[in-house]
Design an enzyme around this catalytic site. Structure first.
Site, short mmCIF file in Angstrom:
data_model
loop_
_atom_site.label_atom_id
_atom_site.label_comp_id
_atom_site.label_asym_id
_atom_site.label_seq_id
_atom_site.Cartn_x
_atom_site.Cartn_y
_atom_site.Cartn_z
N ASP A 60 -21.67 19.08 -15.39
CA ASP A 60 -20.68 19.61 -16.33
C ASP A 60 -19.33 19.82 -15.66
O ASP A 60 -19.19 19.69 -14.44
CB ASP A 60 -21.19 20.92 -16.97
CG ASP A 60 -21.73 21.91 -15.94
OD1 ASP A 60 -21.42 21.78 -14.75
OD2 ASP A 60 -22.48 22.81 -16.35
N ASN A 77 -28.00 33.80 -19.50
CA ASN A 77 -28.43 33.62 -20.90
C ASN A 77 -29.40 32.45 -21.06
O ASN A 77 -29.66 32.01 -22.17
CB ASN A 77 -27.21 33.45 -21.82
CG ASN A 77 -26.39 32.20 -21.47
OD1 ASN A 77 -26.80 31.38 -20.66
ND2 ASN A 77 -25.23 32.06 -22.11
N HIS A 100 -28.94 29.38 -20.03
CA HIS A 100 -28.35 28.04 -20.18
C HIS A 100 -28.68 27.16 -18.98
O HIS A 100 -28.91 27.65 -17.88
CB HIS A 100 -26.84 28.10 -20.47
CG HIS A 100 -25.97 28.44 -19.32
ND1 HIS A 100 -24.67 28.90 -19.47
CD2 HIS A 100 -26.15 28.40 -17.97
CE1 HIS A 100 -24.12 29.11 -18.30
NE2 HIS A 100 -24.98 28.81 -17.38
N GLU A 130 -25.53 26.13 -23.98
CA GLU A 130 -25.58 27.56 -24.26
C GLU A 130 -26.64 27.86 -25.33
O GLU A 130 -27.05 26.97 -26.08
CB GLU A 130 -24.20 28.01 -24.78
CG GLU A 130 -23.07 27.83 -23.77
CD GLU A 130 -23.02 28.92 -22.71
OE1 GLU A 130 -24.06 29.28 -22.14
OE2 GLU A 130 -21.91 29.42 -22.44
#
Ligand code: PGA
Length: 241
Positions: A67, A136, A138, A143
């Protein structure tokens, strides 16, 4: 899936580097899927040590990063292009032409996403994919959401990720709001996946990924359906298992 526990983050890094090194020795033109963030830094330090010591040769290795932020200049010190040069590429004998990080500044974002997935396929697919995990849950910048997205795509970062990454920027308003990320399908297509986690702040995400429902609210939970995935965890991140 396999889960291995280690006493320290350094040991997690050594274990991951050992598996990546074995991959490169067995297949010198391996395709690596690489990650940024604090977690893989000890892995990269060990790979650098093995390369400088003459054990590992990266001259034929190809790599694709997971990413990159959108709308951050590639030479910004917090871009993932910069991170990879600083933490790995500048210290090993990899050919920069064989490394690719998504272009977060592409004018035509859809074309960049499509070309990134195509380039991975043309390289023969990813042999070994390194992953961290967000607090979280991810992976990459996939996400928590209502769906799993298959291919490379543009993501709106959640507030939790913006806050987690705020430490790298002067203020929260400087943290980019969007990123370009490999999709879950592109990650799951890797022949082997190594997920690394260190620190107690990852314990809940690891618990949800290992024991929770397989659900896009915890994107890492889908990794349990991969035939060749290894979680390398320190004791703190495994504290809720
Ligand atoms: P970290 O990031 O390694 O800096 O904790 C991991 C991630 O967000 O995927």
């Amino acid at each position: 899936m396999q889960i291995h526990l280690y006493d320290s983050a350094a040991q997690v890094g050594q274990a991951a580097a050992t598996l990546i090194a074995a991959q490169i020795i067995a297949k010198p033109d391996s395709v690596l899927g690489l990650a940024t963030g604090s977690t893989p830094i000890p892995t990269y330090q060990e790979l650098i040590r093995l390369c400088k010591g003459g054990v590992l040769d990266f001259s034929r290795v190809r790599s694709f990063n997971l990413d990159e932020y959108c709308n951050l200049p590639v030479d910004h010190e917090q871009s993932y292009h910069s991170f990879m040069r600083q933490q790995l590429f500048d210290h090993i004998n990899i050919d920069p032409a064989n490394t690719r990080v998504p272009d977060g500044n592409a004018r035509d974002q859809a074309a960049e996403c499509a070309s990134y997935d195509t380039a991975i396929n043309q390289a023969g697919g990813i042999d070994i994919q390194l992953l961290g995990i967000g607090r979280n849950g991810h992976i990459g910048f996939n996400e928590p959401a209502d769906t799993f997205v298959y291919g490379c795509h543009i993501v709106n970062l959640t507030q939790s990720t913006i806050e987690a990454n705020r430490r790298f920027f002067e203020s929260e308003s400087d943290v980019p709001r969007q990123a370009i990320s490999l999709g879950i399908g592109s990650i799951m297509n890797a022949r082997r996946i190594l997920l690394l986690a260190t620190g107690a702040d990852k314990a809940e995400a690891i618990r949800a990924a290992v024991y929770g429902d397989i659900n896009p609210k915890t994107q890492a939970s889908i990794l349990r359906t991969h035939p060749n995935v290894i979680f390398l965890l320190d004791k703190a991140s495994a504290g809720l298992l």
